[in-house]
Design a protein around this motif. Structure first.
Motif, PDB file in Angstrom:
ATOM      1  N   ALA A   1       0.826  -1.205   0.000  1.00  0.00           N
ATOM      2  CA  ALA A   1       0.000   0.000   0.000  1.00  0.00           C
ATOM      3  C   ALA A   1       0.860   1.255   0.000  1.00  0.00           C
ATOM      4  O   ALA A   1       0.581   2.223  -0.722  1.00  0.00           O
ATOM      5  CB  ALA A   1      -0.924  -0.010   1.221  1.00  0.00           C
ATOM      6  N   LEU A   2       1.926   1.244   0.794  1.00  0.00           N
ATOM      7  CA  LEU A   2       2.800   2.404   0.865  1.00  0.00           C
ATOM      8  C   LEU A   2       3.756   2.468  -0.314  1.00  0.00           C
ATOM      9  O   LEU A   2       4.111   3.553  -0.784  1.00  0.00           O
ATOM     10  CB  LEU A   2       3.570   2.375   2.184  1.00  0.00           C
ATOM     11  CG  LEU A   2       2.677   2.505   3.427  1.00  0.00           C
ATOM     12  CD1 LEU A   2       3.476   2.248   4.694  1.00  0.00           C
ATOM     13  CD2 LEU A   2       2.004   3.864   3.479  1.00  0.00           C
TER      14      LEU A   2
ATOM     15  N   CYS B   1       6.165   5.801  -0.937  1.00  0.00           N
ATOM     16  CA  CYS B   1       6.651   6.318   0.340  1.00  0.00           C
ATOM     17  C   CYS B   1       7.058   5.190   1.279  1.00  0.00           C
ATOM     18  O   CYS B   1       7.169   5.404   2.488  1.00  0.00           O
ATOM     19  CB  CYS B   1       5.598   7.216   0.993  1.00  0.00           C
ATOM     20  SG  CYS B   1       4.036   6.415   1.319  1.00  0.00           S
ATOM     21  N   LEU B   2       7.288   3.984   0.749  1.00  0.00           N
ATOM     22  CA  LEU B   2       7.842   2.895   1.552  1.00  0.00           C
ATOM     23  C   LEU B   2       9.355   2.892   1.376  1.00  0.00           C
ATOM     24  O   LEU B   2       9.855   2.723   0.261  1.00  0.00           O
ATOM     25  CB  LEU B   2       7.269   1.547   1.110  1.00  0.00           C
ATOM     26  CG  LEU B   2       7.896   0.329   1.802  1.00  0.00           C
ATOM     27  CD1 LEU B   2       7.461   0.264   3.268  1.00  0.00           C
ATOM     28  CD2 LEU B   2       7.515  -0.968   1.082  1.00  0.00           C
TER      29      LEU B   2
ATOM     30  N   THR C   1     -12.227  -5.069  -1.361  1.00  0.00           N
ATOM     31  CA  THR C   1     -11.198  -5.705  -2.172  1.00  0.00           C
ATOM     32  C   THR C   1      -9.824  -5.405  -1.584  1.00  0.00           C
ATOM     33  O   THR C   1      -9.669  -4.534  -0.725  1.00  0.00           O
ATOM     34  CB  THR C   1     -11.250  -5.194  -3.615  1.00  0.00           C
ATOM     35  OG1 THR C   1     -10.958  -3.784  -3.609  1.00  0.00           O
ATOM     36  CG2 THR C   1     -12.639  -5.419  -4.220  1.00  0.00           C
ATOM     37  N   GLN C   2      -8.814  -6.098  -2.072  1.00  0.00           N
ATOM     38  CA  GLN C   2      -7.455  -5.820  -1.608  1.00  0.00           C
ATOM     39  C   GLN C   2      -6.972  -4.423  -2.019  1.00  0.00           C
ATOM     40  O   GLN C   2      -6.374  -3.721  -1.193  1.00  0.00           O
ATOM     41  CB  GLN C   2      -6.517  -6.916  -2.104  1.00  0.00           C
ATOM     42  CG  GLN C   2      -6.792  -8.257  -1.417  1.00  0.00           C
ATOM     43  CD  GLN C   2      -6.050  -9.399  -2.070  1.00  0.00           C
ATOM     44  OE1 GLN C   2      -6.078  -9.574  -3.282  1.00  0.00           O
ATOM     45  NE2 GLN C   2      -5.380 -10.201  -1.249  1.00  0.00           N
ATOM     46  N   PRO C   3      -7.223  -3.979  -3.271  1.00  0.00           N
ATOM     47  CA  PRO C   3      -6.839  -2.595  -3.600  1.00  0.00           C
ATOM     48  C   PRO C   3      -7.557  -1.567  -2.724  1.00  0.00           C
ATOM     49  O   PRO C   3      -6.969  -0.540  -2.363  1.00  0.00           O
ATOM     50  CB  PRO C   3      -7.258  -2.462  -5.074  1.00  0.00           C
ATOM     51  CG  PRO C   3      -7.193  -3.854  -5.604  1.00  0.00           C
ATOM     52  CD  PRO C   3      -7.659  -4.723  -4.474  1.00  0.00           C
ATOM     53  N   ASP C   4      -8.811  -1.852  -2.375  1.00  0.00           N
ATOM     54  CA  ASP C   4      -9.543  -0.938  -1.504  1.00  0.00           C
ATOM     55  C   ASP C   4      -8.882  -0.878  -0.125  1.00  0.00           C
ATOM     56  O   ASP C   4      -8.743   0.210   0.461  1.00  0.00           O
ATOM     57  CB  ASP C   4     -10.994  -1.400  -1.363  1.00  0.00           C
ATOM     58  CG  ASP C   4     -11.748  -0.642  -0.285  1.00  0.00           C
ATOM     59  OD1 ASP C   4     -12.015   0.552  -0.479  1.00  0.00           O
ATOM     60  OD2 ASP C   4     -12.067  -1.254   0.767  1.00  0.00           O
ATOM     61  N   TYR C   5      -8.474  -2.031   0.408  1.00  0.00           N
ATOM     62  CA  TYR C   5      -7.801  -2.027   1.713  1.00  0.00           C
ATOM     63  C   TYR C   5      -6.503  -1.247   1.634  1.00  0.00           C
ATOM     64  O   TYR C   5      -6.203  -0.446   2.533  1.00  0.00           O
ATOM     65  CB  TYR C   5      -7.514  -3.450   2.190  1.00  0.00           C
ATOM     66  CG  TYR C   5      -6.692  -3.468   3.464  1.00  0.00           C
ATOM     67  CD1 TYR C   5      -7.260  -3.100   4.679  1.00  0.00           C
ATOM     68  CD2 TYR C   5      -5.337  -3.812   3.445  1.00  0.00           C
ATOM     69  CE1 TYR C   5      -6.506  -3.082   5.857  1.00  0.00           C
ATOM     70  CE2 TYR C   5      -4.579  -3.801   4.617  1.00  0.00           C
ATOM     71  CZ  TYR C   5      -5.169  -3.433   5.813  1.00  0.00           C
ATOM     72  OH  TYR C   5      -4.417  -3.410   6.967  1.00  0.00           O
ATOM     73  N   ARG C   6      -5.723  -1.452   0.579  1.00  0.00           N
ATOM     74  CA  ARG C   6      -4.456  -0.730   0.460  1.00  0.00           C
ATOM     75  C   ARG C   6      -4.691   0.784   0.403  1.00  0.00           C
ATOM     76  O   ARG C   6      -3.945   1.559   1.001  1.00  0.00           O
ATOM     77  CB  ARG C   6      -3.683  -1.208  -0.765  1.00  0.00           C
ATOM     78  CG  ARG C   6      -3.227  -2.655  -0.664  1.00  0.00           C
ATOM     79  CD  ARG C   6      -2.134  -2.968  -1.663  1.00  0.00           C
ATOM     80  NE  ARG C   6      -2.552  -2.811  -3.045  1.00  0.00           N
ATOM     81  CZ  ARG C   6      -3.102  -3.757  -3.787  1.00  0.00           C
ATOM     82  NH1 ARG C   6      -3.332  -4.959  -3.255  1.00  0.00           N
ATOM     83  NH2 ARG C   6      -3.428  -3.541  -5.041  1.00  0.00           N
TER      84      ARG C   6
END
Length: 416
Positions: A25-26, A31-32, A393-398
């Motif tokens: 996600a980051l 920004c990770l 969804t996974q993209p939504d969580y990220r």
């Protein structure tokens, strides 16, 4: 929101849990800086391509996320090897837990020693963040704690009672015993955190009971791969109940086994994907119920299994979220679960599934009998369940996770 270009996040955890999705996600927001973990194997690199397909590669794949930039990954392997060997030789649950606490502390010490180089915002998991957060406070670095399961005080109280109620499965309990120094570690982590993230209202409420200020706790439910977990017309010939988790009384498996032994549905079977924790709880019942063991299988295989079953029962006593719940809902299954997980956040009782009290075998039997006796209504309940989680969804969580970290950064970032 747009991220400040100076955010260089560190995500650290001595184990997988949700760290891959959170790091990704980051990374997607550029920004990770660092994902610190006990071990990670980039199977895409030439030096690992010689590993043949088989058990070893299947095991290593669990710690490989091809979407992550492996150049940002830092590992601390030796304590993990020592801990795994020690746990395999441990004679009782407390010995296993002590080694886990030791491992977390060693990992935390290593991350703290590299903090300035690893990043300027520290996102760490419960029990492995104390020294890092102390160092971050000295540096003026924002601190975000992830609480993956109900806090230790709540877990210990529930599961100590469970140990007395169900002594034959005491060896399978997890999160039920914490020495005082471990409880102190976790209390100070919560105090040092600028914000605490978790995945369910049950976890949030346990933190509030432990004295954490409600305003610094944020709930972000996980997402699910809607392609892997989907509706299926192909079903097992017998009425089948899915289980996709470790076999532990912490998750209430003994209550499910007791319910199945009463045979509320004629000829039903339990389909197991997972592994024992401590003693094999299922083995105690295999002469009384039908069991189909699938062992360690991939997420795709679990998705196929879920779709072929008729119901999912998860009578957990202590859970942070319960990914298997959202996966079963996405697969169109009626789910029977408790309030001690994300069940109440996801399920409208009697509409998109069932919420039953913990330790209530009669209620489990009643719901299974209803699902069997009302096949069309059960199908419609499963369809409503899938509709309920369609946006998770996974993209939504990220996206939600990254936005939350961005909000903390904007509020707590050091003055330039």
């Amino acid at each position: 929101m747009s991220f400040d270009e100076q955010l260089r996040a560190l995500v650290f955890c001595p184990g997988p849990m949700g760290i891959f999705e959170q790091s990704l996600a980051l990374q997607e927001r550029d920004c990770l800086t660092t994902m610190a973990i006990d071990y990670y194997c980039d199977l895409g690199r030439p030096r690992f391509r010689w590993i043949p397909d088989g058990r070893i590669k299947k095991y290593l794949r669990k710690r490989y996320h091809p979407s992550l930039d492996s150049r940002r990954v830092r590992v601390r392997l030796l304590p993990s090897i020592i801990t795994k060997l020690a746990i395999s030789k441990a004679r009782d649950p407390q010995s296993r837990d002590r080694w886990c606490f030791w491992h977390n502390a060693q990992f935390d010490r290593w991350v703290a020693s590299h903090l300035p180089r690893f990043g300027n915002l520290a996102f760490g998991y419960e029990s492995s963040s104390l020294l890092t957060f102390r160092r971050a406070r000295e540096l003026g670095t924002p601190r975000v704690l992830y609480q993956p399961i109900a806090c230790a005080e709540r877990s210990a109280a529930l599961l100590e009672e469970e140990r007395r109620r169900f002594p034959e499965l005491a060896d399978t309990l997890r999160y039920h015993w914490f020495p005082e120094e471990e409880l102190e570690r976790r209390r100070e982590e919560r105090q040092l955190a600028d914000a605490i993230l978790c995945a369910s209202s049950f976890t949030r409420d346990s933190l509030i009971e432990a004295g954490v200020e409600p305003e610094k706790i944020f709930v972000e439910p996980y997402g699910v791969d809607q392609a892997v977990f989907a509706l299926s017309q192909e079903k097992f010939s017998r009425f089948s109940v899915a289980w996709a988790s470790s076999f532990t009384q912490t998750k209430g498996i003994g209550y499910l086994l007791e319910a199945l032994a009463r045979e509320p549905v004629p000829g039903m079977e339990l389909v197991l994907a997972g592994y024992p924790y401590g003693a094999d709880a299922v083995a105690l019942y295999e002469n009384r119920i039908r069991v189909r063991r699938l062992g360690h299988i991939s997420r795709a295989e679990i998705g196929k299994m879920m779709g072929q079953c008729h119901a999912h029962v998860f009578p957990t006593l202590v859970e942070g979220f319960g990914r298997n719940i959202i996966e079963a809902m996405a697969s169109g299954l009626p789910v029977v679960t408790t309030r001690h997980c994300a069940g109440p956040d996801l399920i409208e009782d009697g509409v998109t599934g069932f919420i039953v009290p913990i330790r209530d075998v009669d209620a489990i039997c009643e719901k299974l009998a209803w699902i069997y006796d009302h096949p069309q209504e059960a199908i419609e309940m499963g369809q409503r369940a899938r509709d309920r989680v369609a946006s998770l969804t996974q993209p939504d969580y990220r996206r939600r996770f990254a936005e939350r970290i961005g909000t903390v950064w904007q509020a707590r970032r050091p003055a330039q």
